[in-house]
Each structure stands twice: as structure tokens, then as C-alpha cells.
Design a protein around this motif. Structure first.
Motif, short mmCIF file in Angstrom:
data_model
loop_
_atom_site.label_atom_id
_atom_site.label_comp_id
_atom_site.label_asym_id
_atom_site.label_seq_id
_atom_site.Cartn_x
_atom_site.Cartn_y
_atom_site.Cartn_z
N VAL A 51 0.85 -1.18 0.00
CA VAL A 51 0.00 0.00 0.00
C VAL A 51 0.89 1.24 0.00
O VAL A 51 1.98 1.24 0.55
N GLY A 52 0.43 2.29 -0.66
CA GLY A 52 1.20 3.53 -0.71
C GLY A 52 2.08 3.66 -1.93
O GLY A 52 2.62 4.74 -2.19
N VAL A 53 2.24 2.59 -2.69
CA VAL A 53 3.00 2.66 -3.94
C VAL A 53 2.23 3.52 -4.94
O VAL A 53 1.00 3.45 -5.02
N PHE A 54 2.96 4.32 -5.69
CA PHE A 54 2.33 5.15 -6.73
C PHE A 54 2.12 4.30 -7.99
O PHE A 54 2.89 4.34 -8.95
N TRP A 55 1.02 3.54 -8.00
CA TRP A 55 0.78 2.59 -9.08
C TRP A 55 0.59 3.28 -10.42
O TRP A 55 1.06 2.78 -11.46
N ASN A 56 -0.07 4.41 -10.44
CA ASN A 56 -0.28 5.11 -11.72
C ASN A 56 1.03 5.59 -12.32
O ASN A 56 1.21 5.58 -13.55
N THR A 57 1.95 6.02 -11.45
CA THR A 57 3.27 6.44 -11.94
C THR A 57 4.00 5.28 -12.59
O THR A 57 4.61 5.43 -13.66
N ILE A 58 3.95 4.11 -11.94
CA ILE A 58 4.61 2.93 -12.49
C ILE A 58 3.98 2.54 -13.82
O ILE A 58 4.68 2.27 -14.81
N LYS A 59 2.66 2.52 -13.86
CA LYS A 59 1.98 2.15 -15.10
C LYS A 59 2.33 3.11 -16.23
O LYS A 59 2.64 2.69 -17.36
N THR A 60 2.30 4.40 -15.93
CA THR A 60 2.58 5.41 -16.96
C THR A 60 4.00 5.28 -17.49
O THR A 60 4.24 5.33 -18.72
N ALA A 61 4.97 5.11 -16.58
CA ALA A 61 6.37 5.03 -17.00
C ALA A 61 6.62 3.79 -17.85
O ALA A 61 7.33 3.86 -18.87
N LEU A 62 6.05 2.66 -17.45
CA LEU A 62 6.23 1.45 -18.24
C LEU A 62 5.52 1.56 -19.59
O LEU A 62 6.05 1.15 -20.63
N ASN A 63 4.34 2.12 -19.57
CA ASN A 63 3.54 2.21 -20.79
C ASN A 63 4.22 3.09 -21.85
O ASN A 63 4.12 2.82 -23.06
N GLU A 64 4.90 4.13 -21.40
CA GLU A 64 5.63 4.99 -22.34
C GLU A 64 6.67 4.19 -23.10
O GLU A 64 6.83 4.34 -24.32
N TYR A 65 7.39 3.31 -22.39
CA TYR A 65 8.41 2.50 -23.05
C TYR A 65 7.76 1.51 -24.02
O TYR A 65 8.25 1.33 -25.14
N PHE A 66 6.66 0.87 -23.58
CA PHE A 66 6.00 -0.09 -24.45
C PHE A 66 5.48 0.61 -25.72
O PHE A 66 5.62 0.09 -26.84
N THR A 67 4.90 1.79 -25.55
CA THR A 67 4.35 2.53 -26.69
C THR A 67 5.46 2.92 -27.66
O THR A 67 5.31 2.81 -28.89
N GLU A 68 6.57 3.39 -27.12
CA GLU A 68 7.72 3.77 -27.96
C GLU A 68 8.21 2.59 -28.79
O GLU A 68 8.76 2.76 -29.88
N ASN A 69 8.01 1.38 -28.27
CA ASN A 69 8.47 0.19 -28.97
C ASN A 69 7.34 -0.51 -29.72
O ASN A 69 7.49 -1.66 -30.15
N GLY A 70 6.21 0.19 -29.86
CA GLY A 70 5.11 -0.32 -30.69
C GLY A 70 4.40 -1.52 -30.13
O GLY A 70 3.84 -2.32 -30.90
N ALA A 164 1.37 13.89 3.54
CA ALA A 164 1.23 14.83 2.42
C ALA A 164 -0.10 14.69 1.71
O ALA A 164 -0.40 15.47 0.79
N GLY A 165 -0.91 13.71 2.11
CA GLY A 165 -2.19 13.49 1.45
C GLY A 165 -2.05 12.91 0.06
O GLY A 165 -2.95 13.05 -0.78
N ALA A 166 -0.92 12.22 -0.19
CA ALA A 166 -0.64 11.71 -1.54
C ALA A 166 -1.14 10.29 -1.75
O ALA A 166 -1.14 9.80 -2.88
N ILE A 167 -1.53 9.60 -0.67
CA ILE A 167 -1.99 8.21 -0.78
C ILE A 167 -3.21 8.03 0.10
O ILE A 167 -3.53 8.87 0.95
N THR A 168 -3.88 6.91 -0.08
CA THR A 168 -5.01 6.54 0.77
C THR A 168 -4.75 5.17 1.37
O THR A 168 -3.82 4.45 0.95
N ASN A 169 -5.58 4.80 2.32
CA ASN A 169 -5.53 3.43 2.82
C ASN A 169 -6.03 2.46 1.75
O ASN A 169 -6.70 2.86 0.79
N LEU A 170 -5.72 1.21 1.91
CA LEU A 170 -6.16 0.18 0.98
C LEU A 170 -7.69 0.11 0.98
O LEU A 170 -8.31 -0.04 2.03
N GLY A 171 -8.27 0.28 -0.19
CA GLY A 171 -9.73 0.21 -0.30
C GLY A 171 -10.45 1.49 0.05
O GLY A 171 -11.68 1.51 0.11
#
Length: 578
Positions: A51-70, A164-171
Motif C-alpha cells: 500500500v502507498g505505492v504510486f501505481w499510476n506512476t509505475i503504469k505510466t512510466a512502463l507504458n511509455e516505453y511499451f508505446t515507444e516500442n510499438g 502529504a495526502g498523496a496516498i489513501t488506505n487500501l480500499g
């Protein structure tokens, strides 16, 4: 913590805030591009984590690489399959107590109870896409037959994100105030996710460190296991972290380099509070932190030796600093009995403590035990009136105050009234539980946010031992130290704990060097006088520790030699299980 530590610019006698275990070159990988290349090879992966991991950041960063590679990607996000927020709130409500309660009870649910499991497990990899990824906390519950990438997150970073109000509890979809969020983390989220991590351990192929918002470091699990095996045979030091508090002082801030000085004080150092500390590995300068429980899941027998069967993967001893130098007194407080903490909070061991005086000013005091004249009914009435009317209490009418001296050990078995006074640096040697403090009187002060601190008179009076009073306090609660071994240039001092403590304390004092056997027991240690020492274990591992650094010698190390690097006699505390 930095992503990469190119060189350590500290002297051997300086406290190190980033202790590392160095691995061979090429073991820690940096960047989302490298992780993306690993995923491309596997085609289908599970990205699980804390919990607390920035999942959207991880998804976005990985997706950029996948998109660049078609490449096309089928993303399955675990958050989509959580039960409705209110349904989860109802499920976990019994474990959180009332909204104003400081504590809850350890959650007995399982992680899958929070998910719409049938819908979740019904999401299968899409053969029409190049890559399939299920991502988020609990991703392995999908049941996919795929490698698991586990993204870990240090507890200090998690709490910074929380405040910092950057995350929430699980669920949960909304940020709450930190008090209630931490309670839910401690009693629900962390319990569920720690158990889940343990259950999926054999399926994990990669562990990643998610503490940097824009970067990531990762390691193959097999290489991490090699590092954990190495630690379990030699010397362990966790990464410490530091927290301000209402009564905090200035010893830590003035004497420890490379920490944030832009704080009002430091009250605590989490030297070895393993539910919230991590282990840092290094390769090619890249750093990777994993939670301490990875070591206990993997190597509990090597770490605890003859006590492994009793404590399992729960590390039982805690070291932390309480800094009141030019600060204030801690609250007048006590801790729960074993039965009380088990029945009310779901813990397995209780908060039996000692105060070792690492440093202090003249006339510093420790409050400990009752005056012989104590009348429980009167004491409670005075405390309740103070809480109600904001009246000062002349606490020494009820509680004894003892002059503190360097190397004193004050014994605080559960139920004992106590407090550390101002102008001490206390090394708290304790059983691991660390949040179950029942405050009775807090000197009428506010917390750092200007709010009243919680007072817990009812809990305290359910646990206070009023027989610990008068002359009994000096006789039974202040350690009577004695030399139990000596040679030409060394002495072994027994610093005995109370009969209720399941751990004991020795102090090793030596001029040059001394060799110690573990006897298949774990030793938790600190240099409490001197500038620096070197420790060399039986397998040849050698490490240097400065004054006030905590380190652990696991049972499997078998023996070790301590060498004094300073000009005056070195003194090392050793805490161990009875």
C-alpha cells in the motif's frame, strides 16, 4: 534515500544514515526502461506490492516505453476489483475501534476478503495483445500463471506520503487525517499485506523499491536471497529513520550528519523497530531497500537460532532513541500486560521496556515507580481532574523521580508507571511492540500540530501495578550491574533486566579486542562509549560501526571479534533473549 550512492563521504567514527550491504556488480538494476525490457521478455507479468505505492506512476512510466516500442498492453488494475468502499469499511470496522480510539486490533481477515474475487480472477490475459500486466496491491490474487514483480515501500516513505495526502488506505478513495490513516495502516493494511507477501513469497521473481516518485531500482529475487543469506551469517544493520515529537530534543539533530535539520526537533530514532525499518542493498552504487520481514521470512532460523521456534518470523527485540536533550519530559505512562495486549490488540508479545541512559545532562531524571504513599483512587481522581480542567499535577507526589547517569539501566516491565525526563538521550531496549503507550499525564502540552495529545487513563488503570512503589523501586527496577568476567584489558558486565523481561543485557568493555561466541543466539548491539569499533564474524565478514549505531549479530554468525578503533576503552551493549 538517494537512488544511487556513488561514494560515502563519512569518517569511520561518524554515524551512517544509509548503512548498506554491498552485492556483486550488476545485481541492482535502475530505471523503468530496464524493468520494461524484463517484462517484454516475459510478456505476461504480475506487478504486486505494498500500500502507498504510486501505481499510476509505475503504469505510466512502463507504458511509455511499451508505446515507444510499438507494443500493445492489456492492463488489469487491482483497484478496479476492490469491493465498494463502504463494504470494505464495514468489514474492517471491528478492527479499528471507535473513531477517537488510539488503537485497534490486528485484523484477522485475509487480503482477498477486500476484493470482488470472482470478477477479479475472471480477468484472464488477452492473447491479442503483446503484453499482459495485472498491477496493484494484491495482484497475485488474480491467479495468473506468471512471474511476480513485487514493489516494496519503506514505512517512513509511506508515512511521508500519508501526511502529504498523496496516498489513501487500501480500499479507501479519500485521504483521512494522519491519525486515523496510521491506525488503519497498522491494524489492517499492513497486517493483510504482510501476510499476503509471505504467502506469495515463493512466486516472486523480482523485487522493486518504490520509494522514488520518478525512478525505480529492482533486483532478481534469487540475488536478493543471496544477500539475505549473507546477512544472516554475518552482521545486520537496518536503515534508521528519525521523527520529531512534542517532547523532542536536539541530541540527534546536532550529532548525526546527513539528516534533515529543518525540523523543530527529533524525538525518536527508529534504530531497530523492524516493523518499520528496512535493509538496504547496493550494487554499482544503486540502492535498493526491502522490508526487514523479507529477512525473517527467508532466514528466521539463522537469525534467531534457538529462539526461532518460539518467535518465528517476528523479530522480538527493539532498539530506539528517545531524545529529550533540551526538550521536555515524556508523558507519565505505562504499557499493557501480556494478556491485555493479546486480548485487546491482537499482539503476541507485549511492550516490556528498559531505559539505558546513553547520554544525559546533570540533574536529568527518569520517573519510575510509585511513591510509597500512593493511593490509586486519589491518583486517578487527580489525573481525571487534570484532563478535564487542564490543571497541572505535581507528579512527584505520586511518582518517584530518579537521577539519571550515563550507563544506568531503568527497568520497565509492563504495568510500571514511568517517563523519561528532559535532557536525556535514552536507548530504549525493549520487546518489539512500540505503539501501546497508555498516557496518564502529559504536562498539559499540545502535539506539534497544536492539538491535545490523547490521554488513556482507563487503559492505564487496567494495567498499572501499584505494588511497584517505595523501596521496591530501587531494589527491583534499577538494574544492579556487576562484573561477571574479566581479563587483562576487558570486562564483561551483567546489566540485569527484570524477571518479567524475556531479554537480558550485557556490556562488553575492552581496550583492544575481544572475541564473543553467539551460542546460537541473536545479539543486538550498540557502541555506547568510544568512537568506533570493527566487528569481524567467523565467516570473515568485517564491518565498522561508530558510536550509537545499532547492529545485529545473528545466531548463525557463531562468533565475532570486536576491535576498538578509538584511544579510550570501548563499551558495547549486547541485548539477547534469555
Amino acid at each position: 534515500m538517494p537512488v544511487r550512492l556513488v561514494a560515502k563521504d563519512i569518517a569511520q567514527d561518524e554515524y551512517d544514515v544509509y548503512p548498506i550491504c554491498s552485492l556483486e556488480a550488476g545485481k541492482v538494476f535502475n530505471g523503468y526502461h530496464s524493468l520494461a525490457r524484463y517484462i517484454i521478455k516475459k510478456r505476461t507479468v504480475i506487478i504486486d506490492g505494498y500500500v502507498g505505492v504510486f501505481w499510476n506512476t509505475i503504469k505510466t512510466a512502463l507504458n511509455e516505453y511499451f508505446t515507444e516500442n510499438g507494443l500493445t498492453v492489456n492492463w488489469v488494475e487491482t483497484s478496479t476489483y476492490l469491493k465498494p468502499q463502504q463494504e470494505i469499511a464495514t468489514l474492517i470496522e471491528p478492527f479499528l475501534g471507535t473513531p477517537e480510539a488510539v488503537w485497534g486490533t490486528k485484523c484477522t481477515l485475509l487480503l482477498h476478503d477486500l476484493y470482488q474475487l470472482d470478477n477479479f480472477t475472471g480477468q484472464l490475459p488477452n492473447k491479442a495483445t503483446d503484453i499482459n500486466i495485472v498491477i496493484g496491491s494484491g495482484a497475485a490474487l488474480s491467479g495468473w500463471d506468471a512471474p511476480v514483480i513485487y514493489v516494496d515501500l519503506p514505512k517512513n516513505e509511506l508515512q511521508f506520503r500519508m501526511r502529504a495526502g498523496a496516498i489513501t488506505n487500501l480500499g479507501a478513495y479519500e485521504v483521512s487525517e494522519p491519525f486515523s490513516m496510521y491506525k488503519r495502516f497498522y491494524f489492517v493494511d499492513w497486517v493483510l499485506l504482510n501476510n499476503h507477501k509471505k504467502q506469495i513469497l515463493s512466486k516472486i521473481s523480482v523485487i522493486a523499491d518504490g520509494q522514488w516518485p520518478e525512478d525505480i531500482n529492482w533486483i532478481y529475487k534469487a540475488d536478493l536471497a543471496d544477500g539475505l543469506n549473507r546477512l544472516s551469517q554475518s552482521v545486520i544493520r537496518v536503515r534508521p529513520w528519525f521523527e520529531p515529537g512534542a517532547w523532542g530534543g536536539h541530541w540527534i539533530r546536532e550529532r548525526i550528519k546527513n539528516i534533515n535539520k529543518d525540523v523543530v526537533n527529533y524525538a525518536w530514532s527508529f534504530e531497530l523497530i523492524v516493523p518499520e525499518n528496512g535493509l538496504v542493498f547496493e550494487s554499482d552504487g544503486y540502492l535498493l531497500e526491502v522490508s526487514f520481514d523479507f529477512l525473517m521470512f527467508n532466514n528466521q532460523q539463522e537469525v534467531l537460532g534457538i529462539h526461532a521456534q518460539k518467535f518465528g518470523d517476528e523479530f522480538p527485540i527493539r532498539f530506539d532513541f528517545l531524545d529529550t536533550y533540551d526538550g521536555g519530559n515524556l508523558s507519565i505512562q505505562c504499557h499493557p500486560s501480556l494478556k491485555y495486549i493479546q486480548d485487546n490488540f491482537g499482539e503476541t508479545i507485549t511492550q516490556d521496556e528498559t531505559y539505558y541512559i546513553l547520554d544525559c545532562k546533570d540533574k536529568a531524571q527518569v520517573y519510575l515507580g510509585f511513591q510509597d504513599s500512593i493511593q490509586p483512587v486519589e491518583f486517578r481522581s487527580v489525573l481525571e481532574a487534570s484532563q478535564c480542567d487542564n490543571n497541572e499535577v505535581e507528579i512527584t507526589n505520586y511518582v518517584q523521580a530518579h537521577t539519571a547517569k550515563k550507563h544506568d539501566l531503568f527497568l520497565i516491565p509492563n504495568g510500571t508507571v514511568h517517563s523519561a525526563g528532559a535532557n536525556n538521550l535514552v536507548l530504549e531496549i525493549s520487546a518489539t511492540p512500540y505503539i501501546f503507550t497508555f498516557k496518564m499525564y502529559d504536562w498539559l502540552r499540545l502535539d506539534l500540530d497544536g492539538n491535545p495529545r490523547p490521554i488513556n487513563i482507563e487503559h492505564a488503570f487496567n494495567n498499572l501495578n501499584f505494588e511497584r512503589k517505595g523501596e521496591k523501586v530501587q531494589a527491583e527496577l534499577i538494574s544492579k550491574q556487576e562484573i561477571i568476567g574479566q581479563g587483562a584489558d576487558w570486562e564483561l558486565v551483567h546489566v540485569p533486566t527484570h524477571q518479567e523481561h524475556f531479554y537480558d543485557v550485557h556490556r562488553i568493555e575492552f581496550d583492544k579486542d575481544i572475541t564473543v561466541e553467539t551460542h546460537n543466539q541473536c545479539h543486538v548491539m550498540m557502541l555506547v562509549e568510544g568512537s568506533a569499533i570493527t566487528i569481524k564474524t567467523a565467516n570473515g565478514t568485517e564491518q565498522t560501526f561508530a558510536y550509537a549505531e545499532t547492529f545485529v549479530v545473528p545466531a548463525a554468525a557463531e562468533s565475532y571479534t570486536l576491535t576498538n578503533l578509538g584511544k579510550s576503552r570501548a563499551k558495547v551493549i549486547k541485548a539477547f533473549l534469555k
